[in-house]
Enzyme design. Structure first.
Site, short mmCIF file in Angstrom:
data_model
loop_
_atom_site.label_atom_id
_atom_site.label_comp_id
_atom_site.label_asym_id
_atom_site.label_seq_id
_atom_site.Cartn_x
_atom_site.Cartn_y
_atom_site.Cartn_z
N HIS A 111 44.50 61.93 35.44
CA HIS A 111 43.16 60.81 36.21
C HIS A 111 42.89 60.08 35.14
CE1 HIS A 111 43.23 61.52 40.60
NE2 HIS A 111 43.27 62.27 39.89
N GLU A 128 41.37 57.47 34.75
CA GLU A 128 40.52 56.65 34.60
C GLU A 128 39.45 57.11 34.95
OE1 GLU A 128 42.87 57.81 37.14
OE2 GLU A 128 41.44 58.56 39.44
N CYS A 173 48.07 60.32 39.81
CA CYS A 173 48.41 61.60 41.10
C CYS A 173 49.02 61.58 41.74
CB CYS A 173 47.15 62.25 40.99
SG CYS A 173 46.77 63.92 40.94
N1 GLN Z 1 47.06 65.88 47.51
C1 GLN Z 1 47.54 66.26 45.90
C2 GLN Z 1 47.80 67.43 44.74
O1 GLN Z 1 46.97 67.99 44.88
C3 GLN Z 1 47.84 64.98 44.93
C4 GLN Z 1 45.75 65.47 44.40
C5 GLN Z 1 45.30 63.85 43.98
O2 GLN Z 1 45.91 62.99 43.87
N2 GLN Z 1 44.16 63.69 42.99
O3 GLN Z 1 48.93 67.52 43.98
#
Ligand code: GLN
Length: 552
Positions: free
Chosen positions: A514, A516, A388
């Site tokens: 994600h 994970e 992310c």
């Molecule tokens: N802050 C970034 C976004 O909003 C990444 C979010 C995250 O890593 N979950 O896109």
């Protein structure tokens, strides 16, 4: 004893006392494992007494990770344990909070549904609590509901009253499990049962009689101590279970099985399990691999934002451990705050590691440090997994240092950047139904055939869970691709970038989602398994950093 009849769901309520952090979530999940092994359809639920409607707005440094479910619910990290232990996908229904309960009742009140009656904690709030438990009955033989916090907290009182009433209504189809601490007092050389007695007494004052006591302890509880605890608490001695400190959380189901907790619970419910105890061979294998892996040690540096609290990246930690299980390797993780690199930590410290992981996060603190770490990994052939925000850092780094787009940044961190390579896309601005502009929950992606990602997943259509607002800016896709960055996965319509990789690098992958959250001890997520495999290769010296970086 009779077999379980459909429509006759059993309910287990798990509370905790004495102190917090006793591992109630793991205990609840482990009991879930045992009952599932006995052929019962089990689900788990967390009832959180705080007022936030969900933990989505809570700082991960205070409350730990926000776990995202398939349906895009932002939930308590215990749901991660539940999913990993009972190997099932849960949903919004499996986590509720005081805030959510109150909101439902207040919404009804505003609609006039209460027909002029006074709306009160009892019965309206407690009815809503009971409803939130009952909705899980469908399709499940056993619902295990864990109440957050500790008995005695003012804010958990409506939940305790709700579950008391529940038991009153369904009778022996519900039972209470209470988790306590039996401390060892070194000076006296003794285990002390008094805190447990007090905690159970406190619980009993709310009208709840536990059937099972799970006692956290550093030393085994002998029969005499068990009998003493049982005697003071009206609990059957067979219902007093010791929960010794263990090397890995995945050992807890084995410990509970050793004490036949499943048999005791089934007998209390008066039901016959469809299956005999299984021996838990899969769990034994997992524990064995974690405790004595045959392969070497893979050292992973996690350079991120919320590294001061390991709970903030619980699923990442567990997925890395699962990657170790899959490779029969020992995984050692160090958590490094991105800001350390901004304050002068030389990124060459990474030479001591076999992989770099940059996890998710929000806000600008430490970002430049994460970007510096990614650069070192790219230039030195260190296996890299960006999740992310980690993918976003990798794109920024590549734009600045390879594509020559100086000042490239994410719109989240620099509104004035001449090259906002990460930004809000039009498609994203339209997503307002769930969590504002956040892309939340499960989305499908297409992987480029021939990419490392496709090889790792073993297919080209995947679904992964998301929780983010910003995206790779499509205006820069051609330029970045021209310089060698491979956009290895996109949404099915091709409009949003889902994954990146660097051909010629031994293992360099970024994922906007994600992964994970979907990793399980019994089946490591393929990205984590492959990342650890690449780390193991580096540890074994199979890949020499320089040659690999040059694509030789
Ligand atoms: N802050 C970034 C976004 O909003 C990444 C979010 C995250 O890593 N979950 O896109």
């Amino acid at each position: 004893m009779t077999p379980i009849e459909s429509g006759r769901t059993r309910y287990i309520f798990v509370t905790g006392g004495v102190v917090s952090s006793l591992g109630k979530g793991i205990a609840a999940a482990s009991l879930g494992v045992l009952l599932k092994e006995r052929g019962l359809r089990v689900t788990l639920q967390k009832l959180d007494p705080y007022i936030n409607v969900d933990p989505g707005t809570l700082s991960p440094l205070q409350h730990g990770e926000v776990f995202v479910t398939e349906d895009g619910a932002e939930t308590d990290l215990d749901l991660g344990h539940y999913e990993r232990f009972i190997d099932a996908n849960l949903s919004q229904e499996n986590n509720t909070t005081s805030g959510r309960i109150y909101r439902a009742v207040i919404d009804r009140e505003r609609r006039g549904d209460y027909l002029g009656r006074t709306v009160q904690v009892i019965p309206h709030i407690t009815d809503e609590i009971k409803r939130s438990v009952r909705v899980l009955a469908e399709g499940h033989d056993v619902v295990i509901s864990e109440v957050g916090g500790t008995v005695g907290d003012i804010e958990s009182l409506p939940f305790l009253e709700g579950i008391r009433q529940f038991r009153q209504e369904v009778g022996p189809r519900a039972l209470h499990v209470h988790l306590t601490l039996v401390p060892y007092i070194r000076a006296a050389g003794e285990l002390k049962t008094k805190p447990t007695q007090h905690s159970v007494r406190e619980l009993m004052q709310t009208g709840i009689q536990p059937a099972v006591l799970v006692c956290r302890t550093e030393h085994p509880l002998d029969d005499e101590i068990k009998a003493k605890i049982a005697g003071f608490t009206n609990v059957d001695p067979a219902g007093v279970v010791e929960a010794l400190d263990v090397d890995t959380i995945y050992q807890v189901p084995l410990e509970f099985r050793r004490q036949r907790l499943d048999d005791f619970v089934l007998s209390r419910f008066g039901i016959e399990a469809p299956a005999p105890p299984s021996g838990l061979t899969g769990w034994r294998r997992i524990v064995e691999r974690i405790k004595s892996p045959r392969g070497g040690t893979v050292r992973i540096a996690v350079v991120g934002k919320y590294t001061a609290l390991v709970d903030a990246y619980k699923s990442i930690e567990q997925a890395l451990i699962h990657g170790g299980i899959a490779n029969d390797a020992n995984v050692e993780i160090d958590w490094i705050g991105g800001e350390k690199l901004e304050q002068g930590l030389d990124p060459a410290f990474l030479v001591g590691y076999h992989g770099l992981l940059v996890p998710g996060g929000f806000g600008r603190r430490g970002i430049e440090g994460m970007i510096t770490a990614v650069r070192w990994a790219r230039e030195n052939g260190l296996p890299f997994l960006g999740i992310c925000l980690g993918l976003q850092c990798a794109v920024i780094e590549f734009a600045r240092n390879v594509a020559g787009l100086s000042g490239a940044h994410s719109f989240e961190f620099d509104r004035e950047s001449p090259h906002p390579v990460i930004c809000l896309m039009d498609e994203q601005r339209k997503v307002t139904t769930k969590g504002g502009t956040m892309r939340l929950g499960s989305y499908e992606a297409r992987l480029n055939p021939g990419s490392l990602a496709a090889r790792v997943y073993g297919r080209t259509a995947i679904t992964e869970r998301h929780r983010h607002r910003y995206e790779v800016n499509n205006d820069y896709r051609t330029a970045l691709k021209g310089k060698g960055l491979n956009f290895s996965a996109t949404t099915t319509d091709g409009k949003l970038v889902e994954m990146i990789e660097l051909p010629g690098h031994p293992w360099f992958v970024g994922s906007q989602s994600h992964p994970e959250f979907k990793s399980r001890p019994t089946s490591a997520h393929p990205l984590f398994a492959s990342f650890i495999e690449a780390g193991a290769a580096r540890a074994a010296g199979t890949v020499t950093p320089r040659a690999a970086a040059l694509g030789a």
